[in-house]
Scaffold this active site. Sequence first.
Site, PDB file in Angstrom:
ATOM      1  NE  ARG A 191      -2.021  -1.126   3.795  1.00 16.99           N
ATOM      2  CZ  ARG A 191      -2.549  -0.648   4.947  1.00 16.99           C
ATOM      3  NH1 ARG A 191      -3.634  -0.385   5.121  1.00 16.99           N
ATOM      4  NH2 ARG A 191      -1.652  -1.158   5.818  1.00 16.99           N
ATOM      5  CG  ASN A 210      -3.848  -4.270   3.461  1.00 13.83           C
ATOM      6  OD1 ASN A 210      -3.170  -4.130   2.444  1.00 13.83           O
ATOM      7  ND2 ASN A 210      -3.220  -4.204   4.825  1.00 13.83           N
TER       8      ASN A 210
END
Length: 89
Positions: free
Chosen positions: A18, A36
């Site tokens: 990320r 996520n």
Amino acid sequence: MVRQKAVFAGKVQKVGFRLEISCIAQRMKLTGWVRNLEDGSVEAELQGEELHIDFLVKCMQSLKRASVNQLTITDLPTIEGEDSFTIEK
């Protein structure tokens, strides 16, 4: 300007995935978010120049510390006035 949702599956959590998406998105002047998912995949909505989104996706697929074994990209309507990229928890 386009907006796309990308879902990356494989070894993509707990490897800085990320953060890497966020860094590249900011360098490419993309807006949107990344998070996520509970199934172990990572979902991102990316808005900006299509070439820049393509570049980000290719970078993520070639990331050495991760392993993308499935990628789904969906076109979305653009969001007017969005001006940043965020990492969602």
